[in-house]
Design an enzyme around this catalytic site. Structure first.
Site, PDB file in Angstrom:
ATOM      1  N   GLU A  95      -0.639  -3.718  -0.600  1.00 16.96           N
ATOM      2  CA  GLU A  95      -1.054  -4.069   0.872  1.00 16.96           C
ATOM      3  C   GLU A  95      -0.222  -3.170   1.513  1.00 16.96           C
ATOM      4  O   GLU A  95       0.986  -3.138   1.439  1.00 16.96           O
ATOM      5  CB  GLU A  95      -0.778  -5.386   1.068  1.00 16.96           C
ATOM      6  CG  GLU A  95      -1.806  -6.373   0.126  1.00 16.96           C
ATOM      7  CD  GLU A  95      -2.318  -7.594   0.610  1.00 16.96           C
ATOM      8  OE1 GLU A  95      -1.911  -7.806   1.604  1.00 16.96           O
ATOM      9  OE2 GLU A  95      -3.179  -8.138   0.117  1.00 16.96           O
ATOM     10  N   CYS A 132       3.807  -1.103   7.863  1.00 22.20           N
ATOM     11  CA  CYS A 132       4.707  -1.733   6.752  1.00 22.20           C
ATOM     12  C   CYS A 132       4.061  -1.499   5.297  1.00 22.20           C
ATOM     13  O   CYS A 132       3.030  -1.614   5.052  1.00 22.20           O
ATOM     14  CB  CYS A 132       4.678  -3.226   6.889  1.00 22.20           C
ATOM     15  SG  CYS A 132       5.484  -4.125   5.780  1.00 22.20           S
ATOM     16  N   CYS A 139       6.654  -7.601  -7.531  1.00 22.92           N
ATOM     17  CA  CYS A 139       8.042  -7.607  -7.334  1.00 22.92           C
ATOM     18  C   CYS A 139       8.970  -8.455  -8.530  1.00 22.92           C
ATOM     19  O   CYS A 139       8.359  -9.571  -8.764  1.00 22.92           O
ATOM     20  CB  CYS A 139       8.624  -8.178  -5.922  1.00 22.92           C
ATOM     21  SG  CYS A 139      10.576  -7.772  -5.700  1.00 22.92           S
ATOM     22  N   CYS A 143      12.730 -13.955  -5.120  1.00 23.93           N
ATOM     23  CA  CYS A 143      13.045 -14.687  -4.230  1.00 23.93           C
ATOM     24  C   CYS A 143      12.373 -16.098  -4.096  1.00 23.93           C
ATOM     25  O   CYS A 143      11.032 -15.882  -4.281  1.00 23.93           O
ATOM     26  CB  CYS A 143      13.158 -13.852  -3.028  1.00 23.93           C
ATOM     27  SG  CYS A 143      14.218 -12.528  -2.905  1.00 23.93           S
ATOM     28  N   CYS A 146       9.282 -16.203  -1.047  1.00 22.27           N
ATOM     29  CA  CYS A 146       8.450 -15.083  -1.026  1.00 22.27           C
ATOM     30  C   CYS A 146       7.112 -15.019  -2.041  1.00 22.27           C
ATOM     31  O   CYS A 146       7.268 -15.355  -3.192  1.00 22.27           O
ATOM     32  CB  CYS A 146       9.299 -13.531  -1.517  1.00 22.27           C
ATOM     33  SG  CYS A 146       8.246 -12.155  -1.509  1.00 22.27           S
ATOM     34  N   CYS A 362       5.247 -10.943   6.865  1.00 24.05           N
ATOM     35  CA  CYS A 362       6.224 -10.259   5.887  1.00 24.05           C
ATOM     36  C   CYS A 362       6.325 -11.519   4.596  1.00 24.05           C
ATOM     37  O   CYS A 362       6.369 -12.636   4.823  1.00 24.05           O
ATOM     38  CB  CYS A 362       7.742 -10.377   6.269  1.00 24.05           C
ATOM     39  SG  CYS A 362       8.136  -8.736   6.997  1.00 24.05           S
TER      40      CYS A 362
HETATM   41  N1  SAH Z   1      12.013  -6.386  -1.018  1.00 27.03           N
HETATM   42  C1  SAH Z   1      12.768  -6.095   0.296  1.00 27.03           C
HETATM   43  C2  SAH Z   1      11.490  -5.887   1.106  1.00 27.03           C
HETATM   44  C3  SAH Z   1      10.372  -6.618   0.965  1.00 27.03           C
HETATM   45  S1  SAH Z   1      10.507  -8.068   1.725  1.00 27.03           S
HETATM   46  C4  SAH Z   1      13.683  -7.234   0.712  1.00 27.03           C
HETATM   47  O1  SAH Z   1      13.637  -8.306   0.191  1.00 27.03           O
HETATM   48  O2  SAH Z   1      14.284  -6.916   1.597  1.00 27.03           O
HETATM   49  C5  SAH Z   1      10.516  -7.966   3.348  1.00 27.03           C
HETATM   50  C6  SAH Z   1      11.265  -9.108   4.223  1.00 27.03           C
HETATM   51  O3  SAH Z   1      10.325 -10.109   4.123  1.00 27.03           O
HETATM   52  C7  SAH Z   1      12.408  -9.677   3.539  1.00 27.03           C
HETATM   53  O4  SAH Z   1      13.541  -9.668   4.543  1.00 27.03           O
HETATM   54  C8  SAH Z   1      12.391 -10.697   2.958  1.00 27.03           C
HETATM   55  O5  SAH Z   1      13.356 -11.712   3.004  1.00 27.03           O
HETATM   56  C9  SAH Z   1      11.147 -11.387   3.966  1.00 27.03           C
HETATM   57  N2  SAH Z   1      10.405 -12.634   3.566  1.00 27.03           N
HETATM   58  C10 SAH Z   1      10.023 -12.665   2.154  1.00 27.03           C
HETATM   59  N3  SAH Z   1       9.149 -13.667   2.201  1.00 27.03           N
HETATM   60  C11 SAH Z   1       9.015 -14.111   3.287  1.00 27.03           C
HETATM   61  C12 SAH Z   1       8.335 -15.298   3.908  1.00 27.03           C
HETATM   62  N4  SAH Z   1       7.646 -16.011   3.320  1.00 27.03           N
HETATM   63  N5  SAH Z   1       8.385 -15.555   5.525  1.00 27.03           N
HETATM   64  C13 SAH Z   1       9.205 -14.672   5.943  1.00 27.03           C
HETATM   65  N6  SAH Z   1       9.992 -13.513   5.487  1.00 27.03           N
HETATM   66  C14 SAH Z   1       9.984 -13.339   4.258  1.00 27.03           C
HETATM   67 FE1  SF4 Z   2      10.951  -9.071  -3.810  1.00 26.86          FE
HETATM   68 FE2  SF4 Z   2       9.944 -10.798  -1.978  1.00 26.86          FE
HETATM   69 FE3  SF4 Z   2      12.632 -10.876  -2.815  1.00 26.86          FE
HETATM   70 FE4  SF4 Z   2      11.763  -8.727  -1.223  1.00 26.86          FE
HETATM   71  S1  SF4 Z   2      11.966 -10.816  -0.831  1.00 26.86           S
HETATM   72  S2  SF4 Z   2      13.102  -8.747  -2.977  1.00 26.86           S
HETATM   73  S3  SF4 Z   2       9.696  -8.554  -2.100  1.00 26.86           S
HETATM   74  S4  SF4 Z   2      10.978 -11.268  -4.160  1.00 26.86           S
END
Ligand code: SAH
Ligand code: SF4
Length: 371
Positions: A95, A132, A139, A143, A146, A362
């Protein structure tokens, strides 16, 4: 599976020049191909009118194509955000999100819409936009807050697939850098620093080919410490954002298991050693999870962590979903957290939620589509 080797998108000027030379063409055909693919974003070889007809035919016979990815689906938000489902050559999808007047704004380089452009003309009503972009299919980092994590990782994207997302969106939107201002944030699906070589090649192609300066790009990492160091040594690099999301090791390990591999001491050492350019700030992103990491005490821990670093902080209220074990904090709680950081002299912004009605925000990418 790899992108087919016959895609021109992803090849740099030298590689395109070698391709032309290999067919007995003059070297400048490489530059013509480079301009056609990246600057003009032409999607069909037979439309590259700078090339002789017989060379276009020969490239096609040899199986070459531009290789722009297909826009499989498009979701438009009431706030102007557009989420694209981009289909790659092997059928995988990622996406890409178009945010007019997007969140890349406060990380800009100080110039604003209406700047003087070539020839003394003034860019008319154009306002900056942010794209974006995804770096992997899924991934592996896992996390807990996410949505992309729920997919696991399928594969890395090729450089051409990263640039291709941007070229396809610019084409769709009829937008032409460098005349029109576009920011790029590597904050879509995937962890860019686990696909480092392709990421850096895509950055070079974006700068040299598409015409987007690296000062308008931000790479966000979950904290792959050795790559933070490598990134700092690059001659040509975007700005850096680090996803912090926890103010102490126990908390960060709970929400980002990767913290067990590179803990806060490792991460903050890399951040402290990161060579910032003049006027550049290191961005820390902090996703606020109600009752987990949003207490005033935790804001004070963040102040201590970033002390001495020329940093700014982006606070992101969790984009919630039933698949996730967390809730979004109340507004008051978010602003209280922000006030503590601001009072300590740290520029701190609360990210405006974008495209929530289309799940474009995000961490929500790929939530609503069939896989
Ligand atoms: N993998 C990289 C970039 C992609 S995620 C990273 O983790 O930095 C981009 C941003 O979205 C990151 O700062 C992450 O902490 C945030 N993010 C992920 N899941 C989210 C959610 N459910 N709500 C708000 N932000 C989120
Ligand atoms: Fe991967 Fe989501 Fe963690 Fe970014 S926030 S590193 S996309 S699992």
């Amino acid at each position: 599976m790899q992108i087919p080797s016959n895609s021109l998108l992803g090849l740099d000027l030298q590689e395109l020049t070698n391709l032309a030379l290999g067919s007995g063409q003059p070297a400048y055909r490489g530059q013509q191909l480079f301009d056609a693919v990246y600057r003009q974003k032409i999607d069909r070889l037979d439309e590259v009118s700078t090339l002789p007809l017989e060379y276009r035919a020969r490239l096609a016979q040899e199986g070459w194509a531009v290789g722009l990815p297909a826009m499989a689906r498009k979701f438009v938000s009431s706030d102007g955000t557009v989420r694209y489902l981009v289909e790659l050559a092997d059928g995988e999808t990622v996406e890409t999100v178009w945010m007019p007047e997007g969140d890349g704004g406060e990380s800009g380089d100080g110039s604003e819409a209406g700047d003087e452009i070539e020839g003394g003309a003034v860019a008319a009503a154009w306002r900056r936009a942010t794209i974006c972009v995804s770096s992997q299919v899924g991934c592996a980092v896992g996390c807990k807050f996410c949505f992309t994590a729920l997919l696991g990782v399928k594969r890395n994207l090729e450089a051409g697939e990263i640039v291709g997302q941007i070229a396809a969106v610019l084409r769709e939107q009829g937008v032409d850098p460098p005349l029109q201002r576009v920011n790029i944030v590597f904050m879509g699906m995937g962890e860019p620093f686990l696909n480092y070589e392709n990421l850096m090649k895509s950055v070079r192609l974006l700068v040299e080919g598409v015409g987007i300066p690296e000062s308008r790009m931000t790479v966000s990492t979950a904290g792959i410490v050795p790559r933070i160091h490598d990134f700092g040594q690059e001659a040509l690099r975007p700005k850096l954002a680090i996803s912090l999301n926890g103010s102490n090791d126990a908390l960060r390990s709970e929400v980002m298991p990767l913290n067990r591999k590179w803990n806060l001491a490792d991460l903050m050492k890399a951040a402290r050693e990161f060579p910032l350019r003049a006027r550049e700030r290191l961005t820390f992103e902090y996703v606020l999870l109600a009752g987990v990491n949003d207490a005033p005490e935790q804001a004070r821990e963040v102040v201590e962590l970033v002390r001495g670093i020329r940093a700014k902080i982006n606070l992101i209220a969790l984009n919630p979903g039933t698949e996730l074990p967390y809730r979004t904090p109340e507004q008051d709680r978010i602003f209280a957290f922000q006030r503590i950081l601001v009072a300590a002299g740290i520029p701190t912004f609360v990210r405006r939620p974008r495209g929530r009605d289309i799940f474009a925000a995000c961490g929500q990418l790929k939530r609503t589509v069939e896989v």
